[in-house]
Every structure is written in structure tokens, then in C-alpha cells.
Design a protein around this motif. Structure first.
Motif, PDB file in Angstrom:
ATOM      1  N   SER A   1     -14.592  -2.490   0.358  1.00  0.00           N
ATOM      2  CA  SER A   1     -13.483  -1.558   0.114  1.00  0.00           C
ATOM      3  C   SER A   1     -14.015  -0.136   0.232  1.00  0.00           C
ATOM      4  O   SER A   1     -15.067   0.187  -0.331  1.00  0.00           O
ATOM      5  CB  SER A   1     -12.915  -1.726  -1.300  1.00  0.00           C
ATOM      6  OG  SER A   1     -12.171  -2.896  -1.394  1.00  0.00           O
TER       7      SER A   1
ATOM      8  N   THR B   1      -8.415   4.031  -3.335  1.00  0.00           N
ATOM      9  CA  THR B   1      -8.946   3.472  -2.091  1.00  0.00           C
ATOM     10  C   THR B   1      -8.737   4.532  -1.002  1.00  0.00           C
ATOM     11  O   THR B   1      -7.855   5.402  -1.126  1.00  0.00           O
ATOM     12  CB  THR B   1      -8.198   2.202  -1.676  1.00  0.00           C
ATOM     13  OG1 THR B   1      -6.814   2.532  -1.494  1.00  0.00           O
ATOM     14  CG2 THR B   1      -8.344   1.103  -2.713  1.00  0.00           C
TER      15      THR B   1
ATOM     16  N   ARG C   1      -7.437   3.942   1.781  1.00  0.00           N
ATOM     17  CA  ARG C   1      -6.083   3.691   2.303  1.00  0.00           C
ATOM     18  C   ARG C   1      -5.038   4.458   1.501  1.00  0.00           C
ATOM     19  O   ARG C   1      -4.194   5.163   2.073  1.00  0.00           O
ATOM     20  CB  ARG C   1      -5.780   2.182   2.255  1.00  0.00           C
ATOM     21  CG  ARG C   1      -4.353   1.813   2.637  1.00  0.00           C
ATOM     22  CD  ARG C   1      -4.121   0.321   2.478  1.00  0.00           C
ATOM     23  NE  ARG C   1      -4.891  -0.427   3.441  1.00  0.00           N
ATOM     24  CZ  ARG C   1      -4.478  -0.725   4.685  1.00  0.00           C
ATOM     25  NH1 ARG C   1      -3.279  -0.343   5.090  1.00  0.00           N
ATOM     26  NH2 ARG C   1      -5.243  -1.397   5.496  1.00  0.00           N
TER      27      ARG C   1
ATOM     28  N   LEU D   1      -5.324   8.273   2.150  1.00  0.00           N
ATOM     29  CA  LEU D   1      -4.793   8.708   3.450  1.00  0.00           C
ATOM     30  C   LEU D   1      -3.266   8.661   3.444  1.00  0.00           C
ATOM     31  O   LEU D   1      -2.602   9.583   3.920  1.00  0.00           O
ATOM     32  CB  LEU D   1      -5.353   7.839   4.579  1.00  0.00           C
ATOM     33  CG  LEU D   1      -6.872   7.910   4.809  1.00  0.00           C
ATOM     34  CD1 LEU D   1      -7.283   6.981   5.944  1.00  0.00           C
ATOM     35  CD2 LEU D   1      -7.334   9.336   5.115  1.00  0.00           C
ATOM     36  N   LEU D   2      -2.720   7.574   2.882  1.00  0.00           N
ATOM     37  CA  LEU D   2      -1.255   7.462   2.863  1.00  0.00           C
ATOM     38  C   LEU D   2      -0.634   8.602   2.052  1.00  0.00           C
ATOM     39  O   LEU D   2       0.402   9.150   2.436  1.00  0.00           O
ATOM     40  CB  LEU D   2      -0.831   6.101   2.311  1.00  0.00           C
ATOM     41  CG  LEU D   2      -1.112   4.912   3.243  1.00  0.00           C
ATOM     42  CD1 LEU D   2      -0.807   3.585   2.537  1.00  0.00           C
ATOM     43  CD2 LEU D   2      -0.313   5.013   4.550  1.00  0.00           C
TER      44      LEU D   2
ATOM     45  N   LEU E   1      -9.807   2.090   9.869  1.00  0.00           N
ATOM     46  CA  LEU E   1      -8.684   2.263   8.941  1.00  0.00           C
ATOM     47  C   LEU E   1      -7.812   3.449   9.365  1.00  0.00           C
ATOM     48  O   LEU E   1      -6.581   3.361   9.362  1.00  0.00           O
ATOM     49  CB  LEU E   1      -9.198   2.461   7.505  1.00  0.00           C
ATOM     50  CG  LEU E   1      -8.114   2.681   6.446  1.00  0.00           C
ATOM     51  CD1 LEU E   1      -7.155   1.489   6.375  1.00  0.00           C
ATOM     52  CD2 LEU E   1      -8.748   2.925   5.081  1.00  0.00           C
TER      53      LEU E   1
ATOM     54  N   LEU F   1      -3.819   3.160  10.408  1.00  0.00           N
ATOM     55  CA  LEU F   1      -2.761   3.931   9.743  1.00  0.00           C
ATOM     56  C   LEU F   1      -2.182   5.019  10.656  1.00  0.00           C
ATOM     57  O   LEU F   1      -1.277   5.740  10.249  1.00  0.00           O
ATOM     58  CB  LEU F   1      -3.309   4.587   8.464  1.00  0.00           C
ATOM     59  CG  LEU F   1      -3.788   3.641   7.358  1.00  0.00           C
ATOM     60  CD1 LEU F   1      -4.365   4.427   6.197  1.00  0.00           C
ATOM     61  CD2 LEU F   1      -2.651   2.748   6.867  1.00  0.00           C
TER      62      LEU F   1
END
Ligand code: MG
Length: 266
Positions: free
Chosen positions: A80, A115, A117, A120-121, A155, A159
Motif C-alpha cells: 500500500s 493512502t 489513492r 490523489l482523489l 496508480l 486514476l
């Protein structure tokens, strides 16, 4: 019978929700970074006493209108990618721990260790602030650095976050790996011993050095401009130093004091 009836409906709903999730994020074509030099170091955390590298500190950097918000990334033993400055978190070595082990310990504002992810989101909901991703050298196994770089780039691609990204690292192998994987990516080297000409010759986008490096090698500033190597500096917090780098017309200035830097560039 009911189950059979609802399954396709549920599948349709999931597909629909998934298809819509992109609309929560701004289209990359709308990306236009704020026209200033301010990069918040580990997010904008200091004034409001937020945890460094938290999503809250990223959101504050965005609210302030910084052109970039920097954050640090490590990889856990179960692969992760997580956002944290130190190689340790809550007394555990990150690359020797699972994400579940780390997630038991909250940040001071109640957030779970983000995380990559999630980070970034959160950053992709806007178009003014670049996401400046520092890939930390692998802590326990130096060979793992290139793998971490590859995973981070994968990743970002998954995305579709490329338009938001800048990458930085102290590990030149990581810098080169990201530059090789993504030749158009904005990738800058942090460690300070390479001249702008060396950086240019290696096809790397920029340098982001400690301020003392530029004060000792002032000619590198003009060299970088001549070679079209992007110029960033860390971590500049005092007013007199901030003024020095503003005057030298750096592309970016990384600071723990984004509010002060905004005052000075007004
Ligand atoms: Mg950093």
C-alpha cells in the motif's frame, strides 16, 4: 427469486455509480495551476495546527490557492502506498508493516493515515493546485525504490491523475525511473549535488534543492534558467530568505509558511 431479480439491478447500479465517479473530479483539460510560486510543504498545516501530510492539510493548501501542495509517500510491506513523512508511523516501520496495522492509529485530527489513492482523489477535485508527490527512498530495502516509483506511476495512470502531478525524490534512481516511465512528467531531484546541466542531460524536468545549495552555487540559478530546468527550493520559511528566492524568480518556493509567502508576493 427476489435475489435473482435484484442482482442485475444491483450490478447496473454499481456500474452506473462507477461510471459517474469520474464526474466528481474536474476534467484534466480544465487544469490550470494557480499563477504563483507557493508550494505548501506537507500541505498547509502550521497555522491551523493540522497534521502534516493529512488530507486536511492538502485541502487547506488548495483553499489558500497554492500552486502546489507537497506530500511524502512510502510503501507498506503489503504494497500500500501511504502518505507520511517519516519512515516510521505510530512506532512502526512503515515498510515492515501492513496498511491495516498502520490504520489502527489515527492522525491527531482523527484521519486515518491517507493512502496515496485517497490523497490523489482528494486533490483531483480541483484544478489550481498541483500534487507534488515525494517518493521516499525505500527504508529497509534500497532496491525497492524503483518498484515503489513504478507502483506510484501506475496508480497515477489508473486514476488519470497525470495532469495534477509533480514528482520529487532524493533518490536519483527513483527520479530517473519516473522520468523514463513518464517522459512528459514534471520530475525534480532533491538531493542537491547535480548541476542543472547534468539534470538537463539526463532528461529530468527540474531541480528542487535545499536553499543553502543555491546560496553556495548561485550560478546554478542562471544555469537552470538557461537550460530550461525548472527551479524549486526547500524549505524556505524566514521572511528574508523568502524574499531572496522571490527576487531570484524561482518557479516554485516550498515553504511551511504559505500564508507569509502569499503576503510577500502580493
Ligand atoms: Mg517531502
Amino acid at each position: 427469486m427476489k435475489i435473482y431479480f435484484w442482482l442485475p439491478a444491483a450490478a447496473l447500479l454499481i456500474t452506473f455509480a462507477d461510471g459517474c465517479s469520474g464526474s466528481k473530479h474536474v476534467k484534466p483539460s480544465a487544469m490550470s495551476f494557480a499563477p504563483n510560486v507557493v508550494v505548501a510543504h506537507r500541505g498547509a498545516w502550521k497555522k491551523n495546527n493540522l497534521p502534516e501530510n493529512s488530507i486536511a492539510s492538502l485541502q487547506e493548501a488548495i483553499r489558500l490557492g497554492c500552486t502546489g501542495s507537497e506530500f511524502d509517500v512510502h510503501m507498506t510491506i503489503d504494497d500500500s502506498l501511504v502518505v507520511n513523512h517519516d519512515a516510521h508511523y505510530a512506532g512502526k516501520v512503515i515498510d515492515q508493516s501492513t496498511y491495516a496495522e498502520l490504520a489502527k492509529h489515527k492522525l491527531s485530527n482523527g484521519e486515518t493515515i491517507p493512502t496515496l489513492r485517497a490523497y490523489l482523489l482528494a486533490g483531483m477535485k480541483q484544478t489550481k493546485t498541483a500534487l507534488v508527490l515525494e517518493i521516499k527512498p525505500a527504508f529497509s530495502n534500497k532496491e525497492r525504490g524503483a518498484y515503489i516509483a513504478e507502483k506510484a506511476v501506475q496508480l497515477v495512470r489508473a486514476l488519470k491523475a497525470e495532469p495534477w502531478m509533480m514528482y520529487i525524490s532524493f533518490d536519483y534512481n527513483i527520479v530517473k525511473k519516473v522520468s523514463d516511465l513518464e517522459p512528459k512528467a514534471r520530475v525534480a531531484y532533491l538531493n542537491g549535488e547535480k548541476s542543472p546541466v547534468d539534470i538537463k542531460n539526463d532528461g529530468v524536468w527540474g531541480i528542487d534543492y535545499h536553499m543553502d545549495v543555491f546560496k553556495k552555487n548561485e550560478s546554478w540559478i542562471a544555469d537552470a534558467k538557461k537550460e530550461k530546468v525548472n527551479l524549486n527550493v526547500w524549505t524556505v520559511n524566514k521572511e528574508e530568505d523568502l524574499k531572496w528566492f522571490i527576487e531570484k524568480k524561482f518557479d516554485y518556493i516550498t515553504t511551511n509558511e504559505p500564508e507569509l509567502l502569499f503576503e510577500l508576493i502580493k
